[in-house]
Design a protein around this motif. Structure first.
Motif, mmCIF file in Angstrom:
data_model
loop_
_atom_site.group_PDB
_atom_site.id
_atom_site.type_symbol
_atom_site.label_atom_id
_atom_site.label_comp_id
_atom_site.label_asym_id
_atom_site.label_seq_id
_atom_site.Cartn_x
_atom_site.Cartn_y
_atom_site.Cartn_z
ATOM 1 N N GLY A 172 10.401 7.849 -11.066
ATOM 2 C CA GLY A 172 9.044 8.141 -11.510
ATOM 3 C C GLY A 172 8.087 7.960 -10.347
ATOM 4 O O GLY A 172 8.241 7.039 -9.544
ATOM 5 N N VAL A 173 7.098 8.826 -10.240
ATOM 6 C CA VAL A 173 6.180 8.814 -9.107
ATOM 7 C C VAL A 173 4.765 8.542 -9.613
ATOM 8 O O VAL A 173 4.315 9.161 -10.587
ATOM 9 N N PHE A 174 4.082 7.609 -8.944
ATOM 10 C CA PHE A 174 2.715 7.250 -9.285
ATOM 11 C C PHE A 174 1.858 7.317 -8.028
ATOM 12 O O PHE A 174 2.362 7.210 -6.905
ATOM 13 N N ALA A 175 0.562 7.478 -8.234
ATOM 14 C CA ALA A 175 -0.418 7.435 -7.147
ATOM 15 C C ALA A 175 -1.354 6.268 -7.401
ATOM 16 O O ALA A 175 -1.875 6.116 -8.513
ATOM 17 N N MET A 176 -1.564 5.421 -6.380
ATOM 18 C CA MET A 176 -2.456 4.276 -6.503
ATOM 19 C C MET A 176 -3.874 4.720 -6.174
ATOM 20 O O MET A 176 -4.182 5.052 -5.019
ATOM 21 N N LEU A 177 -4.732 4.720 -7.192
ATOM 22 C CA LEU A 177 -6.119 5.133 -7.041
ATOM 23 C C LEU A 177 -7.034 3.961 -7.351
ATOM 24 O O LEU A 177 -6.569 2.846 -7.654
ATOM 25 N N GLU A 178 -8.337 4.190 -7.285
ATOM 26 C CA GLU A 178 -9.294 3.137 -7.593
ATOM 27 C C GLU A 178 -9.203 2.708 -9.058
ATOM 28 O O GLU A 178 -9.505 1.557 -9.382
ATOM 29 N N GLN A 179 -8.810 3.610 -9.926
ATOM 30 C CA GLN A 179 -8.660 3.292 -11.346
ATOM 31 C C GLN A 179 -7.257 2.813 -11.688
ATOM 32 O O GLN A 179 -6.867 2.787 -12.848
ATOM 33 N N GLY A 180 -6.471 2.439 -10.684
ATOM 34 C CA GLY A 180 -5.123 1.949 -10.923
ATOM 35 C C GLY A 180 -4.072 3.005 -10.649
ATOM 36 O O GLY A 180 -4.309 3.977 -9.911
ATOM 37 N N LEU A 181 -2.919 2.836 -11.258
ATOM 38 C CA LEU A 181 -1.811 3.766 -11.051
ATOM 39 C C LEU A 181 -1.973 4.983 -11.961
ATOM 40 O O LEU A 181 -2.222 4.859 -13.160
ATOM 41 N N LYS A 182 -1.823 6.161 -11.362
ATOM 42 C CA LYS A 182 -1.874 7.412 -12.100
ATOM 43 C C LYS A 182 -0.580 8.164 -11.868
ATOM 44 O O LYS A 182 -0.120 8.288 -10.733
ATOM 45 N N GLU A 183 0.035 8.630 -12.939
ATOM 46 C CA GLU A 183 1.331 9.290 -12.821
ATOM 47 C C GLU A 183 1.198 10.660 -12.175
ATOM 48 O O GLU A 183 0.208 11.361 -12.360
#
Length: 457
Positions: free
Chosen positions: A268-279
């Motif tokens: 599974g791949v996530f992106a770490m953004l200012e609002q947390g982890l986004k898939e």
């Protein structure tokens, strides 16, 4: 009163002994044995009853034939993240124990806090933090703009207290952050030791199985990237997940290492953004962010992660070595396999790299664990060695044997279809994986040997 029974457990390896001794015979460490009190047997389970051997156990359970076992689907709870559910095999299973590990700062607590806050709107969740205060968790939830109403929080490290609160609250999901901070009063060793981690995890897992509660454990990792604590910890739990990601990349990969309810090595791949982890719903699009001008040594390959194909770019750099012993550096693939493939290239491809430094990198921080990348690695090395760029619309996959043959890989048709969906016009694949009818607008080149692949370039 009967004398309480005790045992001595090594805090380094977990070996048990009847009496104290200065050195552990298993790991040869000194002064690592600590005394623990053993729980007394429950009434009725001793040898004073009737039956063969004096055993008086529970005879109410009947032996069931395997063909009569109910095959109804196990109900699952969605984690609100499709990528998280994919790695879990479809969602959280009631009564299961899931261990989530990762390097510091990877996002373990962030992922579980996001999941707990969203699920708390419909289900009973108990979030136990042993590393942070309640105000720290609240500030993170406020920063991530998460809904905080309905989530029950507890700052505690005593397993006995946690189980007592869980008995009263009766949560559907119990989150423990982290298992290395938990401790039992009966064990004299410090939290994080082998004995404490093992017994704490056993007590929490037992509670989860008896009450049909989903147990989510956060686990630390060692400097080698493996889960800290005794190996028996991974045998106790039902699913072991590892959250990986480098400090200079905003992408995180969640990989399943063990799963009793789904496929292993699911990614599974996530992106770490200012609002947390986004898939990330389309990982191939991220890993294929290539330059407009194609450079030598760059090639796209199709790897199979769990139940889906992913297109990733592999880059090779071959340069004349100024050292007596040329370097072989591989990031994302096994370095020993790279050395073996270079020997095959010399023997069956007629290209000598013994006096060259070879550097290999899989773009995006992906770790390729299967052999389908062999052919792409060799062709990328050849491209860099001859300083000739490969076509941008080319995709390659296949296993290379020691005799230079190109072996087929699983799910070859699905890999070709994924490449065609992303606009690739040409593919070099093993002959056994070649489809009877190529996808529209795509040329599939089937090869049997490494020499055939080199000629096809």
């Amino acid at each position: 009163m009967a004398k309480a029974k005790s045992a001595f457990v090594c805090t380094e390896c977990g070996a048990e002994y009847r009496k104290w001794q200065g050195q552990c015979s298993s790991c040869n460490e000194w002064n690592t044995l600590s005394e623990i009190r053993l729980a007394s047997a429950r009434p009725g389970s001793g040898s004073s009853g009737s039956g063969r051997g004096g055993y008086a156990g529970d005879l109410s359970r009947d032996v069931v034939d395997l063909s009569n076992v109910d095959l109804s689907e196990v109900p699952r709870l969605s984690s609100t993240f499709n990528e998280f559910d994919r790695v879990l095999g479809g969602g959280l299973v009631p009564g299961s124990a899931v261990l989530l590990g990762g390097n510091p700062g990877a996002g373990k607590s962030t992922l579980l806090l996001q999941t707990a806050c969203k699920l708390a709107q419909q289900r009973r969740i108990l979030y136990v933090t042993g590393e942070e205060s309640l105000s720290q968790v609240a500030m993170r939830a406020h920063r991530l703009q998460l809904p905080t109403n309905g989530l029950k929080m507890l700052a505690e490290t005593s397993v006995e207290t946690i189980l007592a609160v869980a008995e009263r609250e009766k949560p559907e999901i119990l989150v423990i952050d982290s298992i290395q901070t938990m401790h039992l009063e009966d064990i004299s060793s410090a939290p994080g030791g082998v004995a404490q981690v093992r017994e704490s995890a056993a007590a929490l897992t037992r509670f989860a199985k008896q009450t049909n509660t989903v147990l989510l454990l956060v686990g630390h990792v060692t400097k080698d990237g493996t889960l800290a604590g005794p190996k028996v910890l991974e045998h106790m739990i039902d699913a072991s997940l590892l959250l990986e990601g480098s400090a200079d990349s905003r992408f995180r990969t969640l990989r399943g290492q063990k799963n009793r309810f789904g496929a292993v090595n699911e990614l599974g791949v996530f992106a770490m953004l200012e609002q947390g982890l986004k898939e990330v719903k389309n990982p191939s699009a991220i890993f294929l962010s290539r330059q407009e001008e194609q450079a030598p040594g760059s090639l796209v390959m199709v790897v199979w992660e769990g139940t889906r194909p992913i297109l990733v770019e592999v880059q090779a750099l071959v340069d004349e070595s100024a050292l007596g012993n040329p370097r072989r550096v591989a990031v994302g693939v096994d370095q020993n396999r790279l050395a073996m493939l270079l020997a095959v290239l010399n023997r069956h491809g007629g290209l000598f790299t013994g006096d060259q430094d070879v550097f290999l990198n899989v773009v995006g921080g992906v770790k390729v664990l299967e052999t389908s990348a062999d052919l792409a690695v060799l062709l990328a090395v050849v491209s860099s060695l001859q300083n000739r760029a490969l076509p941008k619309e080319l995709v390659v996959f296949g296993e290379v044997g020691l005799s230079g043959e190109i072996r087929p890989v699983p799910s070859g048709q699905e890999r070709i279809a994924e490449a065609a969906k992303h606009g690739f016009l040409r593919a070099i694949v093993p002959r056994a994986n070649a489809p009877k009818q190529s996808p529209k607008g795509m040329e599939v080149i089937a090869v049997d040997k490494l020499s055939d692949a080199l000629e096809a370039l």
